[in-house]
Design an enzyme around this catalytic site. Structure first.
Site, short mmCIF file in Angstrom:
data_model
loop_
_atom_site.label_atom_id
_atom_site.label_comp_id
_atom_site.label_asym_id
_atom_site.label_seq_id
_atom_site.Cartn_x
_atom_site.Cartn_y
_atom_site.Cartn_z
N ASP A 1 22.35 50.61 61.85
CA ASP A 1 21.73 49.89 60.75
C ASP A 1 20.60 49.04 61.31
O ASP A 1 20.58 48.69 62.48
CB ASP A 1 22.77 49.01 60.05
CG ASP A 1 22.32 48.56 58.68
OD1 ASP A 1 21.18 48.89 58.29
OD2 ASP A 1 23.11 47.89 58.00
N THR B 1 19.59 45.90 60.05
CA THR B 1 19.96 44.48 60.07
C THR B 1 21.11 44.25 61.04
O THR B 1 22.12 44.94 61.00
CB THR B 1 20.39 44.03 58.65
OG1 THR B 1 19.34 44.35 57.74
CG2 THR B 1 20.65 42.54 58.63
N ASP C 1 27.46 46.32 60.88
CA ASP C 1 28.05 44.99 60.80
C ASP C 1 28.62 44.66 59.44
O ASP C 1 29.23 43.61 59.26
CB ASP C 1 27.02 43.92 61.19
CG ASP C 1 25.82 43.93 60.24
OD1 ASP C 1 25.72 44.84 59.39
OD2 ASP C 1 24.97 43.02 60.37
#
Length: 861
Positions: free
Chosen positions: A333, A335, A578
């Protein structure tokens, strides 16, 4: 509650709420009264409450059964019990290895189970519901289907629901969907359980509770027990399955051969010789089971896990250490992996009507202690020394998406408005700036517009939060996401290692592509792929994934499908993430890696967790994985050689009806000197050899010929002893001496090329064996007798012949391994060249983002 057939509807007036009968079947309810006590009880009986499942698919009994009540443990237990009953405790020391294997296996799987059992997507313990005309606060678990709930800023949505009324309601669904920006919610839109209300308030009707809610389904899927994909474990399991198939028929041969060797069944039983026959059968059985190999494999991975722990990488399953060394596709990802979160200043773009003082205004906004993250980053470019006093101010609101301040200082006198361009800019007056906004947005930048009005807002206008009138656009401020300082170097490392990379994000593809360009993942003019255009067919999806590298607007289900599509293409896939939206993909990847600051759910299902959130820790994981794989391959060559000659001993000596050539204690001590102790050291040594697939095949190719050489030597010595009427203890002593020499030479082949530590290990093994022979207790314990002259001559000849054959075999295997390594390196080189052609490198001296600035200037020209 009467069943309804009306389709799902909801209104903001005092009216009915009808839900699809296949989903909730709620009777029309008054949204100002809520459910009555009778209706609540009926709903609870029919559909249940909001309790979530709390256990994994792996019970403690299943863990014990898989690690303790195994075929090999039963064999070890039976052999251990038999020797204990016969009073031959000296021959039963092999039992400790089986106990250690079971303890390690149970603890490892129990730790994983405990992590999954503690997994939670929903954390809020309470909810507010409208019941019998009153708002009551109750436990989240007490909600039922059809309840009218109230949500406001700061709440976590306790159950799946549909909005009835909303006032500025905004929800953060980033952990669930990957969408970084807050989502506006109005009537008829769904609220997902587990999302966070960040602004406004509203009421909603519960449409999913308990196991049927979004959070529960996600949690249940995440709690599905599985072990990390491991070539080492798969190879060991193949060895154990092979031994298991051989064990029963070989043991029948051995038992019959031992009884016949001691005069036949009747004579052996009558004379008590059956005890020696039983001990020989136990020696054959235990020698076939590579107990120490399982233990040394766990030691190698545990050592890697400890070293990674010092680097702030938590290993939640031992075999995960090898995972990243085998990976050829890394998905992550944006972020939390490439970016740190928050915004950074990028640039300022003046409009056709610049207004003096705008630099001081931006400095004033950036220096404001109440500035949000986007406004505060202006201080990076415009220092606080330029700031001016603020006369009056309207704070930023996510609902109206702008802020305003009044400055009475002559250097920037007037009202200044900063906000979203589509809100504060005028299509009639600011066409040029709006065109610039579109271009910057396509580059993935977040844009703010600063406007000016000479009219000063009054105190009353500020109190009413009235928008300034007659504002003219002055400048645009472009922001970028804050890139991790280690991201570019880590991306470069994996490209050089031939690992392909994919960015999979829930954000806008333009934003994701901008970050990917800055870290050198894609070329300056490349764009991201909108995942909403991905085909549903997994094979067609895999075709797109082979061509594109950056994906935006990816749903959690799509993330999982993308991982499965890549795995179906034969890739070994690692996934970092996350958020809860990453859970399914993390679960089904070959290796799931969570960021330490991420959600508890992501950490629970991942095999590795980067505790300090540093993407740059992944190369260290690669190196530790390489060391573990290379060392386990070395150790497996030792243990499988022993298994090979043990099976051959059992079959050959059982068929020709000769006594087994070793006592269990002799095999145990020799294993410890030539295999066990050196294997422990080998498992922990530094080893940076690149991963080359096919460890099991190579180990067998080494072990089978080596085992055959040992068999020939022991057979020759035993034959000489029988034909010269040497006693069985003398034959066993000579066979033990030969096995020590052959075993040490096999060890020397595995240790090559000799480095100081390896040379010291080899010399230590020789010294340990000579010390055992020199000590009277050692000779007594091993039941050694001085061999006859004929046996000494046979020992010398067989040792020289075995050393010559093993040396030839070792040189051939070293050449074959070198060729495999070269082929692997060439494949990596070819992949790296392909990636380099697709993704040109940065110019010398380029700072992050310079290539994109150049590309933007070229487009504007």
């Amino acid at each position: 509650m009467a069943n309804q057939t009306t389709p799902k509807t909801a209104t903001t007036e005092k009216t009915s709420v009808a839900i699809d009968p296949t989903n909730v079947r709620v009777r029309p309810q008054d949204s100002e009264i809520g459910m009555t006590s009778a209706e609540i009880e009926q709903s609870r009986q029919e559909f249940g409450d909001n309790k979530l499942p709390s256990t994994t698919s792996r019970s403690m009994w299943a863990i014990l059964r898989a690690n303790v009540f195994t075929l090999f443990n039963l064999i070890v237990l039976a052999c251990f019990t038999l020797l204990a009953v016969l009073g031959r405790w000296q021959d039963a020391i092999f039992g400790f290895s089986a106990i250690a294997n079971s303890i390690i296996g149970v603890w490892q799987e129990y730790s994983a189970k405990r992590q999954l059992d503690n997994l939670r997507v929903l954390h809020a313990p309470h909810a507010r519901a409208l019941r019998d005309g009153e708002v009551v606060e109750l436990d989240r678990e007490d909600l039922v289907l059809g309840d009218i709930i109230q949500v406001r800023s700061g709440d976590q949505v306790p159950a799946d629901a549909m909005v009835l009324n909303a006032s500025g309601l905004q929800v953060d669904e980033s952990l669930l969907t990957g969408e970084e920006d807050a989502v506006d919610k109005h009537t008829d839109l769904a609220l997902l359980s587990g999302s966070i209300v960040v602004a406004g308030h509203g009421t909603a009707v519960v449409t999913g509770v308990g196991a049927e809610s979004f959070a529960a389904k996600l949690t249940a899927e995440a709690k599905r027990f599985s072990l990390v994909n491991s070539e080492i474990r798969d190879g060991l399991n193949r060895v154990l399955r092979l031994v298991a198939w051989l064990l029963a028929p070989v043991m029948l041969i051995v038992i019959n051969g031992q009884m016949q060797a001691f005069g036949g069944w009747q004579h052996a039983i009558d004379s008590g010789k059956w005890v020696d026959a039983a001990v020989g059968a136990v020696a054959a059985a235990i020698a076939m089971v590579p107990l120490g190999l399982l233990l040394m494999t766990s030691v190698a991975f545990a050592a890697g896990a400890v070293k990674l722990g010092r680097r702030k990488v938590l290993v939640q399953e031992l075999h995960a250490v090898e995972g990243l060394a085998r990976v050829d596709m890394l998905c992550f990802d944006k972020t939390g992996t490439l970016t740190e979160g928050g915004m950074a200043y990028w640039g300022t773009h003046e409009g056709p009507a610049p207004q003096p003082g705008w630099e001081q205004v931006l400095a004033t906004i950036g220096a404001d202690k109440n500035a949000n993250d986007s406004a505060a980053c202006l201080a990076e470019q415009y220092g606080a020394d330029l700031a001016l006093p603020i006369a009056r101010e309207i704070q930023f609101s996510s609902q109206r998406k702008w802020s305003a301040l009044v400055i009475e200082d002559e250097r920037a006198r007037g009202t200044w408005q900063l906000g979203a361009p589509d809100i504060v800019l005028s299509p009639e007056r600011d066409q040029e700036l709006l065109a610039e906004v579109a271009e910057l947005s396509n580059m993935g930048r977040r844009v703010l517009a600063l406007c000016y009005s000479p009219e000063l807002l009054t105190e009353q206008q500020v109190a009413d939060e009235a928008a300034p009138q007659n504002c003219q656009g002055v400048v645009l401020v472009s922001l970028r996401e804050r890139i991790r300082p280690d991201a570019a170097d880590t991306v470069r490392y994996f490209r050089e290692e031939g690992v392909d990379l994919r960015v999979i994000s829930g954000d806008d593809p333009r934003t994701v592509a901008a970050v990917a360009r800055e870290v050198g993942l894609i070329e300056p003019d490349a764009s991201g792929f909108d995942a909403r255009k991905l085909p549903d067919d997994i094979d067609e999806m895999a075709e797109v994934l082979e061509q594109e590298r950056v994906f935006g607007r990816v749903t959690p289900t799509q993330k999982r499908d993308m991982v499965l599509a890549l795995r179906k293409r034969g890739h070994v896939v690692a996934m970092t993430g996350d958020g809860v939206n990453d859970v399914l993909a993390l679960k089904d990847a070959d290796l799931g890696i969570a960021m330490g600051h991420g959600s508890a759910a992501a950490r629970a299902v991942s095999r590795l967790t980067l505790l300090n959130n540093q993407f740059e820790a992944l190369p260290n994981v690669v190196l530790e994985g390489r060391q573990a794989i290379a060392n386990v391959e070395r150790v497996s060559m030792l243990y499988l050689s022993k298994t090979a000659y043990a099976v051959m001993f059992a079959v050959v000596f059982g068929l020709i009806l000769w006594p087994y050539p070793f006592l269990p204690r002799q095999l145990s001590i020799l294993d410890g000197v030539t295999i066990g102790w050196p294997a422990f050291v080998l498992a922990l040594l530094p080893n940076s050899r690149r991963y080359v697939s096919g460890f099991f095949r190579r180990a067998l190719q080494f072990a089978l010929p080596a085992g055959a050489v040992v068999l020939l030597g022991v057979f020759a010595i035993t034959a000489v002893g029988r034909f010269t009427d040497a006693s069985v203890p003398q034959q066993q002593t000579t066979a033990s001496l030969f096995l020590a020499v052959a075993g040490l030479w096999i060890l020397s082949l595995v240790c090559r090329p000799f480095k100081p530590l390896l040379a010291a290990v080899f010399a230590g093994c020789i010294a340990a064996f000579l010390l055992i022979l020199a000590i009277p207790f050692g000779r007594w314990f091993l039941q050694l007798e001085w061999p006859t002259n004929e046996l000494w001559i046979a020992l010398a000849i067989t040792c020289l012949a075995a050393i010559g054959l093993l040396e030839l075999h070792g040189r051939w295997r070293a050449g074959a391994l070198g060729a495999e390594v070269e082929q692997s390196l060439q494949r990596i080189h070819d992949r790296r060249e392909r990636l380099t052609r697709l993704i040109p490198g940065q110019r010398q001296g380029d700072e992050p983002g310079q290539r994109e600035r150049r590309a933007g200037k070229q487009r504007r020209r």
